[in-house]
Write a protein that holds these residues in place. Structure first.
Motif, short mmCIF file in Angstrom:
data_model
loop_
_atom_site.label_atom_id
_atom_site.label_comp_id
_atom_site.label_asym_id
_atom_site.label_seq_id
_atom_site.Cartn_x
_atom_site.Cartn_y
_atom_site.Cartn_z
N PRO A 188 0.94 -1.55 -0.03
CA PRO A 188 -0.13 -0.28 -0.06
C PRO A 188 0.83 1.35 0.39
O PRO A 188 0.00 2.56 -0.74
CB PRO A 188 -1.39 0.42 1.19
CG PRO A 188 -0.43 -1.74 1.30
CD PRO A 188 0.55 -2.07 1.25
N ILE A 189 2.23 1.10 0.86
CA ILE A 189 2.71 2.40 0.32
C ILE A 189 3.63 2.55 -0.87
O ILE A 189 3.89 3.98 -1.11
CB ILE A 189 3.89 2.22 2.18
CG1 ILE A 189 3.61 2.49 2.99
CG2 ILE A 189 5.23 3.55 1.82
CD1 ILE A 189 2.51 3.46 4.01
N LEU A 195 0.62 6.36 -7.20
CA LEU A 195 -0.49 6.96 -7.12
C LEU A 195 -0.76 7.96 -6.82
O LEU A 195 -0.89 9.10 -7.07
CB LEU A 195 -1.87 6.14 -7.54
CG LEU A 195 -1.88 5.05 -7.92
CD1 LEU A 195 -2.67 3.77 -7.89
CD2 LEU A 195 -1.54 4.70 -9.72
N GLY A 196 -0.57 8.28 -5.77
CA GLY A 196 0.02 9.76 -4.84
C GLY A 196 -1.18 10.31 -4.20
O GLY A 196 -1.69 11.05 -4.33
N VAL A 197 -2.26 9.38 -3.91
CA VAL A 197 -4.02 9.35 -3.91
C VAL A 197 -4.44 9.67 -2.39
O VAL A 197 -5.41 9.78 -1.95
CB VAL A 197 -4.32 9.08 -4.73
CG1 VAL A 197 -4.45 9.69 -6.36
CG2 VAL A 197 -5.39 7.59 -4.94
N ASN A 198 -3.57 8.46 -1.70
CA ASN A 198 -4.23 8.19 -0.46
C ASN A 198 -4.09 9.07 0.62
O ASN A 198 -1.98 9.03 0.88
CB ASN A 198 -3.97 6.68 -0.43
CG ASN A 198 -4.39 6.42 1.20
OD1 ASN A 198 -4.46 6.58 1.87
ND2 ASN A 198 -5.32 5.36 1.11
N GLU A 199 -4.38 10.27 1.22
CA GLU A 199 -4.12 10.66 2.13
C GLU A 199 -3.26 9.65 3.55
O GLU A 199 -2.90 11.03 4.06
CB GLU A 199 -5.08 11.99 2.32
CG GLU A 199 -4.35 12.80 3.09
CD GLU A 199 -6.05 13.90 4.24
OE1 GLU A 199 -5.31 14.57 4.73
OE2 GLU A 199 -6.46 13.55 3.15
N ALA A 200 -4.40 9.51 4.37
CA ALA A 200 -3.57 8.05 4.89
C ALA A 200 -2.07 8.02 4.91
O ALA A 200 -1.50 7.50 5.99
CB ALA A 200 -4.43 7.59 5.37
N ASN A 225 12.24 7.59 -5.40
CA ASN A 225 10.18 6.95 -5.83
C ASN A 225 9.18 7.99 -5.37
O ASN A 225 7.93 8.27 -5.78
CB ASN A 225 10.22 5.15 -5.45
CG ASN A 225 11.44 4.55 -5.70
OD1 ASN A 225 12.00 4.21 -6.98
ND2 ASN A 225 11.63 3.14 -5.19
N ALA A 226 9.75 8.49 -4.03
CA ALA A 226 7.86 9.77 -3.60
C ALA A 226 8.38 10.75 -4.10
O ALA A 226 8.76 11.00 -5.38
CB ALA A 226 8.95 10.16 -1.94
N ASN A 227 7.50 11.54 -3.77
CA ASN A 227 6.80 12.72 -4.64
C ASN A 227 7.93 14.07 -4.52
O ASN A 227 8.64 14.20 -3.36
CB ASN A 227 5.34 12.79 -4.65
CG ASN A 227 4.66 13.48 -2.50
OD1 ASN A 227 5.63 13.55 -2.00
ND2 ASN A 227 3.78 13.44 -2.21
#
Length: 451
Positions: A188-189, A195-200, A225-227
């Motif tokens: 999930p992480i 996708l960067g869409v899950n706020e939690a 890999n992160a934003n």
């Protein structure tokens, strides 16, 4: 108890296993060459009381105990704890990998008896099937098991295991490097990074990259890999080393480079990479821990920014005074890490503007602030200064100037008795209530008020 002592012997189990499923319990007993039975015979060397015993089984167990048979008695928890202690982790991992038995894997993950190291190894094998931590019953059970196992003081906040942000809170409080690494690579992480869409989940990522126990290899993975926002968090870490800094520079992301320019521990190699941009250079002049080489570079081009740097040494402060530029000295006068002698040297300049800045600076010695009180023009600056002596702050409360009173209401050093007095004025009420010192006092006295 040593399991080897039970090898090739018979154990009587009343009821059911607790931590292990029935099949797994039987399999583990068989692995250790221990015979399992439901009826008593003279071969029985151990009687185990399990969970969900029927009245018949309870009576049978009590009767055997009263008859003082030649066998030991034990609760199921103790036996399962011993079984868990002797699990062959490598064999189990290979078995699960070959069988793809998700139910068996889940049974182990929800088994509180296995140790943390094995749990984290098994957690890496779990397939979330594109769903989030709490989207399915299986995922919810595994997520809850993760939280319950590692969350500090879970008994005080037991509902956190069912909260969407439970893992975020867990990550925030832990110092376990292996746990942080395991969570970082969970599906999930990783999916959220793509996708960067899950706020939690983004909050979990932020908690991981700001936790100083997180391994540098994990941080480099997030850099890759992160934003952009996640990278800025890493860029501002004090322990962001040269390799990470260079990887961040390679992103060529303006926000990331700006965040790097606020880091006080940049390598000289990275400093040179950022010098091309005036805005970044000014930030570095103001925030870097300057050695002699860096000081000379930035002092030559950005003396005003260097003067505001909290890390500059006494010698550097004196060089800035010797430069004798009014704007540089004014910037230096606002630096709250000034040396006492440097403050006195600046006061000798006899500049009203410079003096006001110094009288507002907590680095200014109290004896100088005492002298400043005699001139009413200095009262506003003194009311703003956290280092102003208590008796002067009390005297300033009698001022008729609303600006002075408002500064007193905001000053965390203002005595609580004075704050109580000031809050009676509707113009100052909110400023008093927002004063952290007043709020702390209210909490300690267990008095409530509404904002």
């Amino acid at each position: 108890m040593n399991l080897s002592e039970l090898q090739n012997k018979t154990v009587l189990l009343f009821g059911q296993s607790r931590a292990f499923s029935a099949d797994e319990f039987s399999s583990q007993m068989k692995y250790h060459k221990i015979n399992l039975t439901k009826e008593y015979s003279e071969d029985v060397v151990l009687v185990v009381d399990g969970k969900m015993m029927t009245p018949y089984e309870q009576n049978a167990s009590d009767k055997l105990y009263e008859e003082k048979i030649d066998a030991k008695f034990m609760a199921i928890d103790a036996l399962e704890k011993e079984l868990a202690k002797h699990i062959d982790a490598d064999t189990l991992m290979m078995s699960l990998k070959l069988s793809h038995d998700k139910d068996r894997l889940k049974d182990f993950l929800t088994n509180s008896m296995i140790d943390d190291e094995l749990f984290l190894r098994l957690l890496k094998m779990y397939k979330w099937n594109g769903d989030n931590f709490f989207d399915t019953d299986d995922n919810r059970d595994v997520s809850a098991a993760l939280i319950v196992r590692f969350y500090q003081n879970i008994e005080r906040n037991h509902n956190v295991q069912y909260a969407a942000l439970g893992i975020m809170h867990l990550v925030t409080q832990t110092k376990n490097e292996k746990l942080l690494e395991a969570v970082s690579y969970l599906e999930p992480i990783q999916q959220t990074m793509n996708l960067g869409v899950n706020e939690a989940n983004n909050k979990i990522i932020s908690a991981i990259v700001t936790n100083y126990a997180t391994d540098r290899n994990v941080l480099n993975m997030f850099i890759k890999n992160a934003n952009s926002y996640t990278r800025t968090l890493i860029a501002m870490r004090e322990d962001c080393d040269e390799e990470m800094q260079m990887n961040l520079v390679k992103t060529e992301d303006e926000d990331v480079l700006k965040a790097l320019s606020y880091n006080s521990n940049l390598s000289k190699h990275v400093v040179k990479k950022l010098l091309f941009n005036e805005g970044l250079a000014k930030n570095m002049a103001r925030n870097l821990r300057h050695d002699d080489v860096l000081f000379e570079i930035f002092f030559k081009n950005y003396p005003n920014e260097v003067a505001k740097n909290e890390f500059i040494s006494v010698e550097m402060q004196k060089k800035l005074i010797a430069y004798h530029a009014k704007d540089v000295m004014l910037a230096l006068a606002t630096n709250e890490n000034l040396d006492k002698k440097v403050v006195l040297d600046l006061l000798k300049e006899e500049s009203e503007e410079l003096n006001l800045a110094l009288y507002e600076n907590s680095a200014t010695p109290q004896e100088s602030l005492e002298e400043a009180y005699d001139d009413e023009l200095n009262h506003l600056a003194l009311a703003n200064n956290e280092n102003t002596p208590k008796h002067i702050l009390e005297s300033l409360a009698q001022s008729g100037e609303i600006k002075v009173l408002k500064s007193l209401a905001k000053n965390i050093s203002t005595p609580v008795e004075v704050l109580y007095q000031l809050q009676l004025d509707s113009r100052l009420e909110r400023a008093v209530k927002e004063n952290p010192n007043f709020g702390k006092h209210i909490m300690s006295e267990n008095i409530g008020w509404e904002i």
